[in-house]
Design a protein around this motif. Structure first.
Motif, short mmCIF file in Angstrom:
data_model
loop_
_atom_site.label_atom_id
_atom_site.label_comp_id
_atom_site.label_asym_id
_atom_site.label_seq_id
_atom_site.Cartn_x
_atom_site.Cartn_y
_atom_site.Cartn_z
N MET B 1 0.84 -1.21 0.00
CA MET B 1 0.00 0.00 0.00
C MET B 1 0.87 1.25 0.00
SD MET B 1 -3.18 -0.63 -0.12
CE MET B 1 -2.96 -1.99 -1.20
N ALA B 2 1.75 1.29 1.02
CA ALA B 2 2.60 2.48 1.14
C ALA B 2 3.48 2.64 -0.10
CB ALA B 2 3.46 2.38 2.39
N SER B 3 3.97 1.47 -0.59
CA SER B 3 4.87 1.59 -1.75
C SER B 3 4.10 2.07 -2.97
CB SER B 3 5.54 0.24 -2.01
OG SER B 3 4.57 -0.65 -2.52
N THR B 4 2.80 1.68 -3.08
CA THR B 4 2.03 2.15 -4.23
C THR B 4 1.87 3.66 -4.19
OG1 THR B 4 0.69 0.17 -3.80
CG2 THR B 4 0.02 1.60 -5.62
N ARG B 6 3.71 5.73 -2.60
CA ARG B 6 5.02 6.35 -2.79
C ARG B 6 5.37 6.40 -4.28
NH1 ARG B 6 9.57 3.29 -0.92
NH2 ARG B 6 8.15 2.25 0.50
N SER B 7 5.07 5.26 -4.97
CA SER B 7 5.44 5.25 -6.39
C SER B 7 4.54 6.20 -7.19
CB SER B 7 5.40 3.83 -6.96
OG SER B 7 4.07 3.36 -6.92
N LEU B 8 3.28 6.33 -6.73
CA LEU B 8 2.40 7.28 -7.43
C LEU B 8 2.90 8.71 -7.24
CD1 LEU B 8 -1.27 6.00 -6.86
CD2 LEU B 8 -0.09 6.37 -9.01
N VAL B 9 3.29 9.00 -6.00
CA VAL B 9 3.79 10.36 -5.73
C VAL B 9 5.03 10.64 -6.58
CG1 VAL B 9 4.92 11.79 -4.00
CG2 VAL B 9 2.81 10.60 -3.42
N SER B 10 5.93 9.63 -6.59
CA SER B 10 7.16 9.88 -7.34
C SER B 10 6.87 9.98 -8.84
CB SER B 10 8.20 8.79 -7.06
OG SER B 10 7.79 7.59 -7.68
N LEU B 11 5.85 9.23 -9.29
CA LEU B 11 5.45 9.32 -10.69
C LEU B 11 4.95 10.72 -10.99
CD1 LEU B 11 5.04 7.56 -13.24
CD2 LEU B 11 2.67 7.28 -12.56
N PHE B 12 4.08 11.20 -10.10
CA PHE B 12 3.53 12.54 -10.28
C PHE B 12 4.66 13.57 -10.32
CE2 PHE B 12 0.42 15.75 -10.29
CZ PHE B 12 0.83 16.75 -9.42
N LYS B 13 5.61 13.39 -9.37
CA LYS B 13 6.72 14.36 -9.33
C LYS B 13 7.52 14.31 -10.63
CE LYS B 13 8.82 13.77 -5.21
NZ LYS B 13 9.79 13.97 -4.12
N SER B 14 7.79 13.10 -11.11
CA SER B 14 8.62 13.02 -12.31
C SER B 14 7.90 13.60 -13.52
CB SER B 14 9.07 11.58 -12.57
OG SER B 14 8.03 10.86 -13.18
N ILE B 15 6.57 13.37 -13.59
CA ILE B 15 5.83 13.96 -14.71
C ILE B 15 5.88 15.49 -14.64
CG2 ILE B 15 3.57 14.24 -15.77
CD1 ILE B 15 2.86 11.47 -15.02
N SER B 16 5.63 16.03 -13.43
CA SER B 16 5.62 17.49 -13.33
C SER B 16 6.98 18.08 -13.67
CB SER B 16 5.23 17.95 -11.92
OG SER B 16 4.44 17.01 -11.29
N THR B 17 8.04 17.41 -13.19
CA THR B 17 9.37 17.93 -13.50
C THR B 17 9.60 17.93 -15.00
OG1 THR B 17 9.99 16.60 -11.60
CG2 THR B 17 11.75 17.85 -12.68
N ARG B 18 9.23 16.81 -15.61
CA ARG B 18 9.43 16.72 -17.05
C ARG B 18 8.65 17.80 -17.78
NH1 ARG B 18 10.06 11.67 -18.72
NH2 ARG B 18 10.18 12.54 -20.82
N LEU B 19 7.39 18.01 -17.37
CA LEU B 19 6.59 19.03 -18.02
C LEU B 19 7.20 20.41 -17.83
CD1 LEU B 19 2.90 17.92 -17.36
CD2 LEU B 19 4.10 18.04 -19.53
#
Lengths: 529, 326
Positions: B1-4, B6-19
């Protein structure tokens, strides 16, 4: 076993099947009766007659909008919305009597609409470039364009069918300029002072109305049955926008369009094609292609003998024959043929390399020695590069002067030309209106607005100034002829040829009217399939 | 659960950074484009008036276009308005909002480009796989020759030839594209040739890329193991082979799609399709700065989004990438 060789059988199979012609264009709309399809070569630059200025878009809009006067097939000014007009003895007051005509929305045309339309064209908010260029002879026009007057003092409504226009000076060229679409009449208060951008706003008096407008793709016009000169014979005109000339040719050959314009090289090729040579038509244009010599940028050109030497070193007949395939008329005057007083056999310098070398030597540049480096430029146009190279090589061969060709992008070329920085150039001047004034006075007098090359001859100026102000052709033309001979001898320009445009016409196309500017509104055009 | 989460947050962060990086680079590109247009001689007013330009008419036209204002004002205004998706008014032709021009042009190009990339992907993956399996045999040679043709024949040669053969001479197909409400035959007639021409080069490059990637994968140990285990050929090729080989190909598909959207000018000219490519080139010819900048922005955004999409798809295909991102 690997039956790969079976794949090879596909190839002959394709040939057997493939050589049968399909029937796509028969199934498709191969053209309804009385629907005339011809492409636009450019996207319409404007939907507003008061701002339009290029020939292709005018060809579209002149079927929808009209002014008081227009051109006819004899290149004379005739009345469109004006039944007739009278000029006062001093040449300054024009009184127009209007015809019984209706706008596309059914409203009757009155003098109020005429005055309103001219004032709209002059409104500073519209920022039209053509109003100032063509209508500035009208009293009060300059003031209104500058925002210093709220209306046109020179345009008076006498009664619902009579308009009186007063000029600032009695210039005979006014009526020709008044044909320009910037004087088109629209219903009073039908549109605001900002440019028309939607087909619903296009309410004119012309033989056609706008039926459909797909931006960048297509314009469809439909007949105005109540047109004051009689309903047009066509039901519709379809104008797909096709920018590529090869695609236009493909569509013509496939029978999808009924008329296309052709660049000269394609015309030369098709003139030998059995199938198409009878459909090829040529049209004279009021445009001169010439070589210009700018004495403000290149000191040797200040000397008349140098210019004459250059003029005699250019074999114009050979250029017309070799580079242009003999398909255009050689120019022996400045004013093109078709304009009154144009196309005459003027005192051009004949091709004479011997005399040319002699003159150059007299000027102090014997055998081309001492001439600073010379660059030649040209206005972008299909034939221009070949012609410019031919001339450069003739100059080198006959005068031993090195001429380097400098190819410039159109924007850069025009900018340099406007700033008077062109040195030795191949250029064109197309008439704004059909009068020698537009060539001889406008371009070549010392104060001529287009004189960006330093030519000045007081005798020439004086002859032109007199001719510009006289009112009768029989008085003006001899003076212009004299002036033209002077300028041909002085050779600031070397005239090469008059422009001719080519088109391919569907065999069933009849009744097409034309003037030196291009097509005239399609009153009598018919297409029989 | 926590890892999901965490991975969603990091996904969101990576998308925003890329954008964000994408946006900054697009802005920079727009600025460079603007400066080049500014410095080049001539401008929209001069080109519209042509031979008939005079100082007076030029002044009027420039005032009308807003070209008489200093360049920082013009660029700044463009950027601020662009954030609200308002690209200003076009200089050339009928004065209309640039946004209208783009929304008209984009679907036209998008439809053909999308079909072309799908076709190219199908051809590329199929031929590339066959080539890899039948390496150095006739099928491989044939596929390689075809792909060489696809890469070397320029589209400005291919398009007119196809039109001349199939439309003008054989009359099977229309001579050009037509807008949907002016078509008198099923859509495929109008789309076939443009899509073929646009697909030719990407199909060729994807074929070679798939072939090379598959050959590389098929030589690896785990494939030999699978063969030894008796895995049936189809499963072998698709599940084990292609699924691994496809990774560089997916990236190439993304890049090719970006290029198709922005490089479609020749196809659009020959087939009379008023799409993004001809809009951009016409704008350059006419020095229509708002349209030039807007198409540059659109192209930049397309590339950023396509690359982002590719980067989101890859982890789904390859667990190893997924793991390394967490």
């Amino acid at each position: 076993m690997n039956k790969w060789w079976l794949c090879l059988l596909v190839v002959p199979a394709l040939f057997v099947v493939g050589c049968q012609r399909g029937n796509f264009s028969e199934q498709a709309q191969s053209g309804a009766a009385n629907v005339f399809r011809y492409p636009m070569n450019v996207k319409p630059t404007s939907l507003d007659p008061h701002t339009v200025q290029d020939g292709d878009t005018i060809d579209l809009l002149q079927n929808v909008f009209e002014g008081l006067v227009g051109w006819d097939e004899n290149n004379e000014v005739v009345g469109l919305l004006a039944e007739k007009w009278e000029v006062s003895p001093d040449g300054k007051v024009y009184t127009f009597t209007l015809k019984d005509a209706k706008f596309h929305n059914g409203k009757t045309v009155t003098a109020e609409d005429v005055k309103w339309s001219l004032e709209r064209a002059a409104s500073p908010a519209l920022k039209s470039t053509t109003t100032g260029a063509y209508l500035s002879d009208i009293q009060g026009m300059t003031e209104m364009l500058a925002g210093k007057a709220p209306n046109l003092t020179g345009v008076k409504v006498i009664d619902p069918k009579t308009v009186e226009i007063t000029l600032t000076e009695p210039l005979p060229t006014f009526i020709g300029k008044f044909t320009y679409l910037t004087s088109a009449v629209m219903p009073k208060d039908s549109v605001g002072p900002s440019e028309i951008t939607k087909p619903e706003q296009m309410i004119g008096t012309g033989p056609f109305k706008v039926a459909q407008y797909l931006p960048d793709q297509l314009v469809v016009l439909e007949a105005n049955k109540d047109y004051h000169r009689g309903a047009p014979k066509l039901a519709k005109i379809e104008r797909p926008i096709i920018l590529d000339s090869q695609t236009r040719l493909n569509k013509f050959q496939a029978g999808e369009v009924d008329l296309i314009s052709l660049p000269r090289q394609d015309a030369a090729a098709l003139a030998k094609d059995e199938k198409f040579k009878n459909q090829l038509k040529s049209f004279d244009r009021a445009a001169l292609w010439y070589i210009g010599m700018n004495q403000m940028q290149y000191a040797p050109f200040k000397d008349r003998r140098v210019r004459q030497a250059f003029a005699m070193a250019i074999d114009r007949e050979r250029i017309v024959r070799d580079q242009l395939g003999g398909l255009v008329p050689i120019a022996n005057s400045i004013v093109p043929k078709g304009i009154k007083g144009g196309g005459r056999q003027g005192k051009v310098h004949p091709y004479n390399p011997e005399k040319a070398r002699q003159l150059l030597a007299e000027a102090g540049f014997a055998n081309g020695q001492g001439m600073p480096p010379l660059n030649m430029t040209f206005r972008e146009w299909p034939d221009a590069p070949a012609i410019t190279e031919a001339i450069a090589s003739q100059i080198k061969q006959n005068l031993n002067v090195e001429v380097k060709i400098q190819r410039t992008e159109l924007g850069a070329y025009l900018q340099a030309y406007n700033e008077g920085k062109q040195v030795f150039y191949h250029m064109r001047w197309g008439a704004d209106f059909l009068d020698p004034q537009n060539f001889l006075s406008h371009m070549l007098t010392t104060k001529g607005p287009e004189n960006k090359f330093g030519y000045s001859n007081p005798t020439y100026d004086e002859l032109c100034a007199r001719a510009d102000r006289l009112l009768k052709w029989e008085e003006r033309l001899p003076l212009y002829a004299q002036a033209e001979d002077i300028v041909l001898q002085d050779a600031p320009w070397v005239p090469l040829y008059y422009q001719v445009d080519y088109e391919l016409h569907h065999p069933g196309l009849t009744g097409l009217r034309k003037s030196l500017f291009g097509h005239l509104p399609h009153l009598n055009t018919e297409i029989k399939r | 659960m926590a890892s999901t989460s965490r991975s969603l947050v990091s996904l969101f962060k990576s998308i925003s950074t890329r954008l964000l990086y994408g946006l900054v680079s697009i802005l920079f590109i727009a600025f460079v484009t603007f400066i080049i247009d500014e410095v080049a001689p001539g401008d929209a007013a001069l080109l519209e008036l042509g031979d008939k330009a005079t100082p007076q008419t030029l002044a009027i036209m420039r005032a009308e276009m807003g070209l008489d204002r200093p360049w920082p004002v013009r660029f700044g205004e463009f950027v601020i308005k662009a954030t609200q998706l308002d690209f200003g008014m076009s200089y050339a032709g009928v004065r209309e909002p640039v946004r209208d021009k783009i929304t008209r042009a984009l679907p036209t190009t998008m439809q053909v480009a999308f079909l072309a990339i799908c076709l190219a992907a199908i051809i590329g993956l199929t031929l590339g796989t066959i080539s890899a399996i039948r390496q150095n045999k006739f099928a491989d040679r044939a596929a390689l020759s075809l792909s060489t043709l696809g890469v070397t024949i320029p589209n400005f040669v291919l398009a007119p030839i196809l039109v001349y053969v199939f439309a003008v001479q054989l009359n099977y197909l229309p001579t050009s594209w037509a807008p949907p409400d002016r078509r008198t035959a099923p859509d495929i007639f109008y789309l076939l040739l443009p899509v073929l021409v646009m697909a030719a080069r990407p199909a060729a490059t994807l074929t070679r890329l798939t072939r090379a990637s598959m050959i590389d994968i098929l030589q690896q140990e785990f494939i030999r193991l699978a063969v030894a285990k008796g895995v049936p050929p189809f499963r072998l090729i698709f599940l084990h082979g292609l699924r691994n080989a496809i990774l560089p190909v997916v990236t190439a598909i993304g890049t090719s799609f970006g290029f198709l959207l922005t490089g479609s000018f020749v196809v659009e000219t020959v087939f009379v399709m008023p799409g993004l490519g001809s809009l951009a080139i016409d704008a350059v010819r006419q020095r229509d700065t708002p349209v030039i900048l807007a198409t540059t922005l659109v192209a930049g955004v397309v590339f950023v989004l396509v690359n982002l999409a590719v980067d989101l798809i890859l982890p789904i295909l390859d667990p190893r990438i997924r793991e390394s991102q967490v």
